[in-house]
Design an enzyme around this catalytic site. Structure first.
Site, PDB file in Angstrom:
ATOM      1  CE  LYS A  16       4.289   4.134   7.156  1.00  0.00           C
ATOM      2  NZ  LYS A  16       4.569   3.699   5.768  1.00  0.00           N
ATOM      3  CB  THR A  17      -2.707   3.765   6.210  1.00  0.00           C
ATOM      4  OG1 THR A  17      -1.802   4.876   6.253  1.00  0.00           O
ATOM      5  CG2 THR A  17      -4.127   4.266   6.357  1.00  0.00           C
ATOM      6  CG  ASP A  26       0.101   8.462   8.262  1.00  0.00           C
ATOM      7  OD1 ASP A  26       1.133   7.815   8.479  1.00  0.00           O
ATOM      8  OD2 ASP A  26      -0.525   8.421   7.188  1.00  0.00           O
ATOM      9  CB  THR A  37       8.547   7.106   6.328  1.00  0.00           C
ATOM     10  OG1 THR A  37       8.543   8.505   6.599  1.00  0.00           O
ATOM     11  CG2 THR A  37       7.247   6.735   5.639  1.00  0.00           C
ATOM     12  NE  ARG A  63       0.198   3.953  -1.481  1.00  0.00           N
ATOM     13  CZ  ARG A  63       0.546   4.364  -0.274  1.00  0.00           C
ATOM     14  NH1 ARG A  63       1.787   4.725  -0.030  1.00  0.00           N
ATOM     15  NH2 ARG A  63      -0.347   4.415   0.687  1.00  0.00           N
TER      16      ARG A  63
HETATM   17  N1  LIG Z   1       0.101  -6.702   3.690  1.00  0.00           N
HETATM   18  C1  LIG Z   1      -0.717  -6.261   2.719  1.00  0.00           C
HETATM   19  N2  LIG Z   1      -1.580  -7.093   2.130  1.00  0.00           N
HETATM   20  C2  LIG Z   1      -2.373  -6.665   1.133  1.00  0.00           C
HETATM   21  N3  LIG Z   1      -2.396  -5.396   0.678  1.00  0.00           N
HETATM   22  C3  LIG Z   1      -1.569  -4.510   1.252  1.00  0.00           C
HETATM   23  C4  LIG Z   1      -0.703  -4.898   2.299  1.00  0.00           C
HETATM   24  N4  LIG Z   1       0.006  -3.821   2.675  1.00  0.00           N
HETATM   25  C5  LIG Z   1      -0.410  -2.805   1.904  1.00  0.00           C
HETATM   26  N5  LIG Z   1      -1.345  -3.212   1.039  1.00  0.00           N
HETATM   27  C6  LIG Z   1      -1.984  -2.386   0.021  1.00  0.00           C
HETATM   28  O1  LIG Z   1      -1.085  -1.337  -0.349  1.00  0.00           O
HETATM   29  C7  LIG Z   1      -1.728  -0.085  -0.333  1.00  0.00           C
HETATM   30  C8  LIG Z   1      -0.894   0.860   0.492  1.00  0.00           C
HETATM   31  O2  LIG Z   1      -0.919   0.483   1.837  1.00  0.00           O
HETATM   32  P1  LIG Z   1      -0.928   1.580   3.012  1.00  0.00           P
HETATM   33  O3  LIG Z   1      -1.404   0.907   4.242  1.00  0.00           O
HETATM   34  O4  LIG Z   1      -1.691   2.790   2.587  1.00  0.00           O
HETATM   35  O5  LIG Z   1       0.629   1.904   3.120  1.00  0.00           O
HETATM   36  P2  LIG Z   1       1.376   3.016   4.014  1.00  0.00           P
HETATM   37  O6  LIG Z   1       0.366   3.602   4.961  1.00  0.00           O
HETATM   38  O7  LIG Z   1       2.462   2.267   4.713  1.00  0.00           O
HETATM   39  O8  LIG Z   1       1.925   4.009   3.054  1.00  0.00           O
HETATM   40  C9  LIG Z   1      -3.131  -0.310   0.227  1.00  0.00           C
HETATM   41  O9  LIG Z   1      -4.069  -0.057  -0.771  1.00  0.00           O
HETATM   42  C10 LIG Z   1      -3.231  -1.765   0.574  1.00  0.00           C
HETATM   43  O10 LIG Z   1      -4.317  -2.321  -0.121  1.00  0.00           O
HETATM   44 MG   LIG Z   2      -0.232   5.607   5.076  1.00  0.00          MG
END
Ligand SMILES: Nc1ncnc2c1ncn2[C@@H]1O[C@H](COP(=O)(O)OP(=O)(O)O)[C@@H](O)[C@H]1O
Ligand SMILES: [Mg+2]
Length: 357
Positions: free
Chosen positions: A72-73, A117, A166, A225
């Site tokens: 998401k981030t 977020d 989430t 992640r």
């Molecule tokens: N579609 C994707 N392709 C490559 N790497 C991803 C992808 N989605 C997430 N990641 C990796 O996973 C990690 C977590 O992603 P993040 O965007 O922080 O997740 P969330 O915000 O949903 O918790 C990041 O370091 C990112 O590099």
């Molecule tokens: Mg996040």
């Protein structure tokens, strides 16, 4: 690691440490084209962004919903980058009063992307201010208290809100309705995680075979992640115990050491499942009894272990308590007694499952 402590988890979806956040930033894809998987979301989002760019307008507000670690981030950052706009970052818990939100909104530049977020955790008065800001690019700032209070309308620059949650189910309807585009992020397929693992290995300068990448991907619970985190632990092992190359054999040995099994279950998951099978004959057993039997808080078992076990079809939540499925017996290599609640039966596993997981 303390043998009774399951809290230090390699396989949790959340980002645990500041160090991890730094590494993650380095692994984040920067463009929509480099974002692996979530094909439908990616295509729809690309249309939303590029049609807005073509019309010279700010795009609709975007809501990203999905479990921790699904990107998401990353996607919020990509949205700003694709639009060529700066990204302002805040979060629901950081906005305690409407004034906190007004301070952010009133300093936005035209076209800027605001990322909120955990938007479901924003304080109520701020949420109401956000409705108006999203719809009319205007807020009412209340000055004074009691009967003498007056609302001063304040125009704000057109902006794009990207909200992440989430728990989409916990967002009030009026807020959800103000997002022009809602993207549901799903767990990733093993093949997609393999691509992510290989890409991260390249960025981290880790040599990995295709089979090694598949092994790491398969134990990552559908979550990028976790895939990246397992890759780093496997790399450590490869550097210290071998020649640095991550092969299938090496990945297996390393993840055995870190106690992440071939389905991605860790010690807590297996402890919960093991207790359910060995001590309670497969259930049904109440959550708190199950938690006591593994020496954990009920909430830890419910929030941390169960969603994944349910999703894997190993455990079912029923009104009478927790029940192990036939797959659970098979996974732990045990034979269900003929009296086991689900022995040999098919069961609608979605029933009683947490829809968020
Ligand atoms: N579609 C994707 N392709 C490559 N790497 C991803 C992808 N989605 C997430 N990641 C990796 O996973 C990690 C977590 O992603 P993040 O965007 O922080 O997740 P969330 O915000 O949903 O918790 C990041 O370091 C990112 O590099
Ligand atoms: Mg996040």
């Amino acid at each position: 690691m303390n043998d009774d402590d399951y809290t230090d988890r390699l396989v949790s979806g959340g980002a645990e440490s500041a160090e991890e956040q730094v590494i993650e930033a380095a692994l984040r894809p920067k463009k929509l084209d480099d974002f692996v998987g979530q094909d439908r979301v990616r295509e729809q989002l690309s249309l939303v962004l590029h049609s807005a760019l073509r019309r010279g307008r700010t795009p609709d507000h975007v809501l990203l919903s999905g479990g921790p670690g699904l990107g998401k981030t990353t996607l919020a950052m990509i949205i700003a980058a694709e639009l060529g706009q700066p990204l302002r970052i805040s979060s629901g818990p950081a906005i305690e009063r409407a004034g906190d939100l007004a301070a952010i909104l009133s300093t936005l530049q035209e076209g800027e992307v605001l990322f909120l977020d955990e938007i479901h955790r924003m304080a109520r008065p701020a949420e109401e201010m956000l409705y108006m800001a999203m719809e009319d690019f205007r807020v009412d700032v209340v000055v004074g208290k009691g009967p003498g209070a007056t609302a001063i309308p304040l125009d704000i620059a057109p902006f794009t809100l990207v909200g992440a949650t989430t728990r989409a189910g916990m967002l009030p309807g009026p807020l959800r309705d103000r997002f022009g585009f809602v993207a549901h992020m799903d767990f990733y397929a093993p093949a997609e995680l393999e691509v992510i693992v290989r890409r991260s290995a390249r960025l981290l300068d880790v040599e990995i075979t295709d089979e090694g990448a598949a092994e790491v991907a398969g134990r990552s619970r559908g979550t990028p992640r976790i895939a990246n985190r397992l890759l780093r632990r496997v790399r450590d092992y490869a550097e210290v115990r071998a020649d640095g190359v991550v092969t299938e054999e090496l990945a297996k040995a390393a993840l055995r050491l870190y106690e992440v099994d071939e389905r991605g279950l860790d010690r807590l998951d297996r402890a919960v499942l093991g207790a359910l099978l060995r001590k309670f004959g497969g259930g049904p057993v109440g959550l708190s009894t199950l938690a006591v039997s593994v020496g954990e808080e009920p909430e830890t078992v419910e929030v941390v272990a169960e969603p994944f076990l349910v999703r894997q079809g190993l455990l079912a939540r029923t009104p009478r308590g927790r029940i192990a499925t036939p797959a659970a017996w098979a996974h732990l290599g045990l034979t269900p007694p003929p009296t086991a609640p689900l022995a040999g039966t098919l069961f609608d596993l979605d029933e009683g499952a947490d829809p968020q997981q």
